[in-house]
Structure formats: C-alpha cells, structure tokens
Scaffold this active site. Structure first.
Site, PDB file in Angstrom:
ATOM      1  N   HIS A  82      11.277   3.064  -0.953  1.00 56.68           N
ATOM      2  CA  HIS A  82      10.822   1.759  -1.457  1.00 56.68           C
ATOM      3  C   HIS A  82      11.759   1.166  -2.506  1.00 56.68           C
ATOM      4  CE1 HIS A  82       8.906   3.150  -5.342  1.00 56.68           C
ATOM      5  NE2 HIS A  82       8.747   4.278  -4.692  1.00 56.68           N
TER       6      HIS A  82
ATOM      7  N   GLU B  77       5.123  -0.311  -2.489  1.00 56.86           N
ATOM      8  CA  GLU B  77       4.740   1.095  -2.636  1.00 56.86           C
ATOM      9  C   GLU B  77       4.048   1.369  -3.954  1.00 56.86           C
ATOM     10  OE1 GLU B  77       4.841   5.362  -3.530  1.00 56.86           O
ATOM     11  OE2 GLU B  77       5.691   3.726  -4.712  1.00 56.86           O
TER      12      GLU B  77
HETATM   13 ZN   LIG Z   1       8.292   6.055  -5.714  1.00 60.23          ZN
END
Ligand SMILES: [Zn+2]
Length: 348
Positions: free
Chosen positions: A73, A224
């Site tokens: 991410h 995320e």
């Molecule tokens: Zn992370």
C-alpha cells in the site's frame, strides 16, 4: 536457479521519491501516479486503475492457469482539518491508527481544495516551557490539546479561511527521509518500503529477460491504513495473495531491521499455512535472511481481502520496520531480503 541481482541504488532512489510524495489515505493520487509511471517504464508490464483509485499492475507469466497477486500500500497515516480555531490554529482528525505524541513537533502540509499547499507544524497547546512550565510535559495529548500552527501570518479563523483552508482539507506529515550506514529513516516506510520492493522485483526480473511462472497482479492499495484497501480490486481469478507489508520490530518480536519477516499470525488470525510454508521453503532454498513472527496489534490488506470474501491462500511478508507508526526506520538488508523473496516467489 540463482536469483538475478537487484540494483540497490535504484530501489533506494524510487523509495526516497515515494517517501517524499505525500499520500495520506484518501489523498494518495500523486503517489499512485508516481508508482504507475515507474511500473509502466518496465517493458511488458500493464497497468490499470480501479474505480476506488488503486493501481493494478499485471506481469504476464509463463502460464496463466493459476494467476497470483501480491499487494502493498502507498497510503499512509495522516490527518484532516477538523476545526479552524478562533486563534488561527487548526485541530486535527487523525487518519489511520497512531498516538498523538508520535507526530508532536512534526512539520506538515495542508492541501487546500484549490491546490494550494500551506506549511505548518503539529504542537501541543501548552508547547512553550517558558509559558506553561511543568504543564508542557504533563498535558495529555488528545484531540483538543494538539493543534497545527501555520507558517502564515494569521491569528483568526477568518484569516485562515482566506488562505483557502477548510474543514476536511488533507494534512500530510513530513517524512524526514535520511539514509545513513544502510539505514533508511523516514515516516511512512509502512508501506512505501513494500511498494519499492515490488517495483524493484519486477524491474530486475524483466531486465533479466525473466517472466513469473504464473501471470501475477500487483495490487497497489490506497486505503489500507483505514482497513478496507484490498477489500475490492484484486482480480477474483487469483489463487494466491502474498501481501508485502512492514514487519513489527520491538520488544518481544522476532523481527528486526536486517531481515524480511514472514508473519504467520496477527490480530486478524493466522495466515495460510500452506502458502506460508511454501515461502519458507523458498526462503531456505535461496538463503534469504528471514524471520518468522506474530504481530500483536496489526492487520493487513490480506485480512481485508479475506474479510471481504476473497477465496484465496493469503500470506504476509515484509521488511522489519522499527518504531512503526512513529518515526520509522529500516535497513537496506531488509529491503534486499524482501525483494529477493518476492522474486523467488514469482519464479517458483
Ligand atoms: Zn502497512
């Protein structure tokens, strides 16, 4: 087979560029675009965006009957303007999970709706020891006692609004990147380090004229830190997902800054035993310096995908990051180990 040699300087160059590109969750377009440009410069790599703004990168494999995915991410911790105070200071609403004291004293940038960038810093309301004495240390850091001081000549809410600043504007904290003796010290190594390892693995493979054994999708996640990044966007035909995200380093942990860690369990439960063991075998075979660990306060995009109904084996690897969700640090040894492990997985 032996793995092709990665270019550590290229890995670090992209990592530093990415670290210096602000991307609090919800405002990560610039970091996604940078990552997309770097992937597109690799021959034979295709990219597309999900409607949610994540980046999907596809590497054609020798076979495509059991496609795979890896994920990392680019979004990071950050904040939004919660309130403009009558004093001309701002209160914050946090994005992602972190303690207030971890950002105290940090420089920051506020992004206005019109695209203006306003500089400032995060302070406790009782910041001056000469004015507040013992209270500077004693004040509990919370939503009401932390504020942003703007580097603008403003002392009222009207003057702040005249700069174009509004409630809901995104705020990014300075990464303060520094490379010393192989150490990489910066905020947001979680998980820009993981993204840089994926980029370097793909670049090294293609530079060596190699293809993954199976067609493989890299999912570059943009939500995320708030828990739902990979809930959607990973192609449903994939049979495996290897998440590349930071390893938690500290007291009681097996992980360190010089190894890649295989996480077998976190707050969301155990990861897939079969896929984890496959990665361990590859790690042993290629003499990759790795640790096996459990993270006590942690969930990943693998957890998000499973919770959203993803019917795949999921495993988690990543470089050891000290002082995570704080002023973080890792070492190039961990980045190299992670990149090599990714390549070993792609080629087997
Ligand atoms: Zn992370």
């Amino acid at each position: 087979m032996t793995l092709p040699a990665i270019d550590e300087s290229l890995l670090l160059k992209f990592l530093v560029d990415l670290l210096k590109t602000p991307s609090p969750t919800g405002y990560s377009e610039e970091a996604i675009a940078l990552t997309e440009r770097v992937f597109r410069a690799i021959p034979g790599v295709k990219t597309c965006r999900t409607r949610k703004g994540a980046l999907l990168v596809t590497l054609e494999g020798e076979q495509e009957n059991a496609p795979r995915a890896l994920a990392a991410h680019v979004d990071t911790l950050g904040a939004m303007v919660k309130k403009i105070k009558s004093s001309g200071r701002l209160t914050l609403s946090r994005i992602g999970g972190y303690a207030w004291n971890t950002i105290e004293g940090e420089g920051c940038t506020i992004f206005t709706r019109e695209g203006r960038r306003v500089r400032g810093s995060v302070l406790v309301t009782t910041a001056s020891g000469h004015v507040h004495g013992a209270k500077t240390g004693e004040t509990k850091r919370d939503d009401d006692t932390m504020e942003v001081r703007l580097d603008e000549n403003v002392s009222s809410d009207e003057e702040v609004k005249a700069l174009g600043i509004e409630v809901g504007d995104f705020i990014a904290f300075d990464p303060r990147v520094e490379l010393t003796n192989g150490f990489v010290r910066s905020r947001h190594l979680d998980d820009k380090a993981g993204v840089a390892c994926l980029v370097e693995a793909a670049r090294t493979l293609r530079a060596g004229g190699l293809k993954p054994v199976q067609t493989t999708h890299f999912f570059i996640s943009n939500f995320e830190e708030v828990g739902h990044g990979a809930a959607v966007g990973i192609p449903r035909e994939v049979v495996e997902l290897v998440v590349v995200d930071m390893a938690a380093v500290g007291e009681g942990q097996a992980s360190d800054e010089f190894h890649c860690t295989l996480c077998v369990k976190d707050s969301s439960g155990p990861y897939h035993h079969g896929l984890s063991n496959h990665l361990r075998r590859l790690g042993d075979e290629h003499k990759i310096p790795y640790k096996v660990d459990i993270y006590p306060y942690y969930a990943s995009d693998g957890s998000a995908f499973w919770q959203a109904g993803g019917d795949v084996a999921v495993a988690l690897i990543g470089p050891g990051v000290d002082a995570s969700h704080n002023y973080e640090r890792t070492h190039t040894d961990a980045l190299t180990a992670t990149t090599n492990w990714i390549m070993a997985y792609l080629l087997n």
